[in-house]
Design an enzyme around this catalytic site. Structure first.
Site, mmCIF file in Angstrom:
data_model
loop_
_atom_site.group_PDB
_atom_site.id
_atom_site.type_symbol
_atom_site.label_atom_id
_atom_site.label_comp_id
_atom_site.label_asym_id
_atom_site.label_seq_id
_atom_site.Cartn_x
_atom_site.Cartn_y
_atom_site.Cartn_z
ATOM 1 N N GLY A 1 0.781 -1.242 0.000
ATOM 2 C CA GLY A 1 0.000 0.000 0.000
ATOM 3 C C GLY A 1 0.806 1.282 0.000
ATOM 4 O O GLY A 1 0.354 2.316 -0.481
ATOM 5 N N ASP B 1 0.716 3.330 4.116
ATOM 6 C CA ASP B 1 -0.332 4.128 3.483
ATOM 7 C C ASP B 1 -1.320 4.678 4.494
ATOM 8 O O ASP B 1 -1.680 5.847 4.450
ATOM 9 C CB ASP B 1 -1.066 3.300 2.401
ATOM 10 C CG ASP B 1 -1.526 1.926 2.893
ATOM 11 O OD1 ASP B 1 -1.271 1.577 4.060
ATOM 12 O OD2 ASP B 1 -2.145 1.205 2.099
ATOM 13 N N ASP C 1 -5.090 2.343 10.442
ATOM 14 C CA ASP C 1 -6.511 2.050 10.664
ATOM 15 C C ASP C 1 -6.664 1.505 12.080
ATOM 16 O O ASP C 1 -6.813 2.274 13.026
ATOM 17 C CB ASP C 1 -6.992 1.081 9.569
ATOM 18 C CG ASP C 1 -8.455 0.728 9.684
ATOM 19 O OD1 ASP C 1 -9.175 1.378 10.460
ATOM 20 O OD2 ASP C 1 -8.904 -0.211 8.988
ATOM 21 N N LYS D 1 -6.936 7.088 9.869
ATOM 22 C CA LYS D 1 -8.385 6.929 9.884
ATOM 23 C C LYS D 1 -8.917 7.199 11.276
ATOM 24 O O LYS D 1 -8.404 6.651 12.254
ATOM 25 C CB LYS D 1 -8.729 5.485 9.496
ATOM 26 C CG LYS D 1 -9.619 5.396 8.295
ATOM 27 C CD LYS D 1 -10.091 3.979 8.093
ATOM 28 C CE LYS D 1 -10.297 3.738 6.620
ATOM 29 N NZ LYS D 1 -10.847 2.396 6.372
ATOM 30 N N PHE E 1 -13.888 3.364 3.319
ATOM 31 C CA PHE E 1 -12.914 2.559 2.597
ATOM 32 C C PHE E 1 -12.407 3.326 1.377
ATOM 33 O O PHE E 1 -13.165 3.661 0.486
ATOM 34 C CB PHE E 1 -13.506 1.214 2.177
ATOM 35 C CG PHE E 1 -12.465 0.286 1.647
ATOM 36 C CD1 PHE E 1 -11.581 -0.358 2.505
ATOM 37 C CD2 PHE E 1 -12.323 0.076 0.285
ATOM 38 C CE1 PHE E 1 -10.592 -1.204 2.022
ATOM 39 C CE2 PHE E 1 -11.336 -0.770 -0.208
ATOM 40 C CZ PHE E 1 -10.469 -1.398 0.664
ATOM 41 N N VAL E 2 -11.112 3.624 1.380
ATOM 42 C CA VAL E 2 -10.546 4.452 0.309
ATOM 43 C C VAL E 2 -9.580 3.658 -0.579
ATOM 44 O O VAL E 2 -8.972 2.687 -0.135
ATOM 45 C CB VAL E 2 -9.813 5.693 0.893
ATOM 46 C CG1 VAL E 2 -10.808 6.646 1.530
ATOM 47 C CG2 VAL E 2 -8.745 5.282 1.892
ATOM 48 N N ASP F 1 -5.473 -0.233 -2.409
ATOM 49 C CA ASP F 1 -6.180 -1.101 -3.365
ATOM 50 C C ASP F 1 -7.507 -1.614 -2.841
ATOM 51 O O ASP F 1 -7.796 -1.562 -1.646
ATOM 52 C CB ASP F 1 -5.318 -2.322 -3.665
ATOM 53 C CG ASP F 1 -5.335 -3.324 -2.507
ATOM 54 O OD1 ASP F 1 -5.076 -2.900 -1.361
ATOM 55 O OD2 ASP F 1 -5.628 -4.509 -2.730
ATOM 56 N N ARG G 1 -4.643 0.873 -7.306
ATOM 57 C CA ARG G 1 -3.433 1.439 -6.690
ATOM 58 C C ARG G 1 -2.842 2.552 -7.541
ATOM 59 O O ARG G 1 -2.170 3.449 -7.054
ATOM 60 C CB ARG G 1 -2.361 0.356 -6.524
ATOM 61 C CG ARG G 1 -2.691 -0.715 -5.501
ATOM 62 C CD ARG G 1 -1.432 -1.502 -5.152
ATOM 63 N NE ARG G 1 -1.718 -2.806 -4.560
ATOM 64 C CZ ARG G 1 -1.968 -3.004 -3.266
ATOM 65 N NH1 ARG G 1 -1.995 -1.992 -2.446
ATOM 66 N NH2 ARG G 1 -2.207 -4.216 -2.813
HETATM 67 P P1 5GP Z 1 -4.216 -1.557 10.319
HETATM 68 O O1 5GP Z 1 -3.271 -2.663 10.637
HETATM 69 O O2 5GP Z 1 -3.793 -0.208 10.832
HETATM 70 O O3 5GP Z 1 -5.636 -1.887 10.694
HETATM 71 O O4 5GP Z 1 -4.346 -1.508 8.772
HETATM 72 C C1 5GP Z 1 -3.419 -1.022 7.983
HETATM 73 C C2 5GP Z 1 -3.549 -1.641 6.621
HETATM 74 O O5 5GP Z 1 -4.893 -1.945 6.245
HETATM 75 C C3 5GP Z 1 -3.069 -0.612 5.627
HETATM 76 O O6 5GP Z 1 -1.697 -0.772 5.385
HETATM 77 C C4 5GP Z 1 -3.922 -0.891 4.414
HETATM 78 O O7 5GP Z 1 -3.239 -1.813 3.598
HETATM 79 C C5 5GP Z 1 -5.186 -1.507 4.945
HETATM 80 N N1 5GP Z 1 -6.310 -0.530 4.991
HETATM 81 C C6 5GP Z 1 -6.855 0.048 6.081
HETATM 82 N N2 5GP Z 1 -7.857 0.900 5.740
HETATM 83 C C7 5GP Z 1 -7.926 0.867 4.385
HETATM 84 C C8 5GP Z 1 -8.756 1.534 3.419
HETATM 85 O O8 5GP Z 1 -9.642 2.372 3.698
HETATM 86 N N3 5GP Z 1 -8.524 1.238 2.109
HETATM 87 C C9 5GP Z 1 -7.580 0.337 1.716
HETATM 88 N N4 5GP Z 1 -7.461 0.122 0.420
HETATM 89 N N5 5GP Z 1 -6.779 -0.307 2.596
HETATM 90 C C10 5GP Z 1 -6.949 -0.046 3.920
HETATM 91 MG MG MG Z 2 -0.875 -2.050 3.932
#
Ligand code: 5GP
Ligand code: MG
Length: 180
Positions: free
Chosen positions: A38, A93, A96, A124, A145-146, A152, A158
């Site tokens: 990402g 990227d 979350d 986020k 969700f972006v 992606d 992407r």
């Molecule tokens: P975390 O471990 O912080 O929950 O998630 C991080 C990963 O989840 C990011 O590196 C990304 O790949 C994916 N992710 C989280 N939110 C989004 C979103 O809104 N869109 C997309 N495409 N990927 C997301």
């Molecule tokens: Mg990622």
């Protein structure tokens, strides 16, 4: 698809992010690590805007296993470079739940990094599952969700130069198209 951040807005945000990182580290050498896949687009733009000498590496992490909700986290450090005694900056990227950066930060410390900080394009505004927070953030975004600028859905989108919110209809259409 609804545009959330235009190409120009992303560019300005990444420049500001680079400036904050430059201000923090000065001319100290930095080991900058991309969390693939990402961060691919952000990473290429960011490292070229940073002024200090850099060593560059990648780590593969994935938690969105083909869906739009967070799944189990897989980290693959087969391509990782030596971080012992180094100042490490992890680039992703989006922050979350925070599980990815929390896990990879611990991994870097276990491998002997003297300091570990994190930079993300997007933060986020959701309920995070971990205590850590990213150190450098370009944009805060709502819980949607972006896709685009590296992010992606089922490995598509992407390459979009802007950041967009994918509607449920588009999610379904992409899923149907990818399944055939
Ligand atoms: P975390 O471990 O912080 O929950 O998630 C991080 C990963 O989840 C990011 O590196 C990304 O790949 C994916 N992710 C989280 N939110 C989004 C979103 O809104 N869109 C997309 N495409 N990927 C997301
Ligand atoms: Mg990622």
């Amino acid at each position: 698809m609804r545009t959330l951040l235009s190409e120009d807005e992303l560019k300005a945000g990444v420049q500001k992010l680079a400036q904050e990182i430059d201000d923090h580290y000065g001319s100290r050498p930095l080991t900058v690590i991309a969390i693939m896949t990402g961060s691919l687009v952000l990473f290429a733009d960011l490292i070229r805007s940073l002024s200090m000498p850099q060593r560059v590496g990648v780590v593969q992490a994935s938690s969105y296993r083909g869906g739009t909700a967070s799944g189990e986290l897989h980290v693959d450090n087969a391509m990782m470079i030596d971080v012992r005694g180094r100042d490490v900056l992890l680039v992703d990227d989006i922050f979350d739940t925070g599980k990815t950066l929390d896990r990879v930060s611990s991994m870097m410390r276990e491998h002997g990094a003297v300091s570990v900080k994190t930079a993300v394009l997007l933060h986020k505004l959701t309920e995070h599952r971990v205590e850590m927070r990213p150190d450098f953030v370009a944009f805060e975004i709502p819980d949607e969700f972006v896709v685009g600028y590296g992010l992606d859905y089922l490995d598509m989108y992407r390459n979009l130069p802007y950041l967009a919110v994918l509607s449920q209809t588009e999610v379904d259409a992409t899923a149907a198209e990818t399944a055939t």
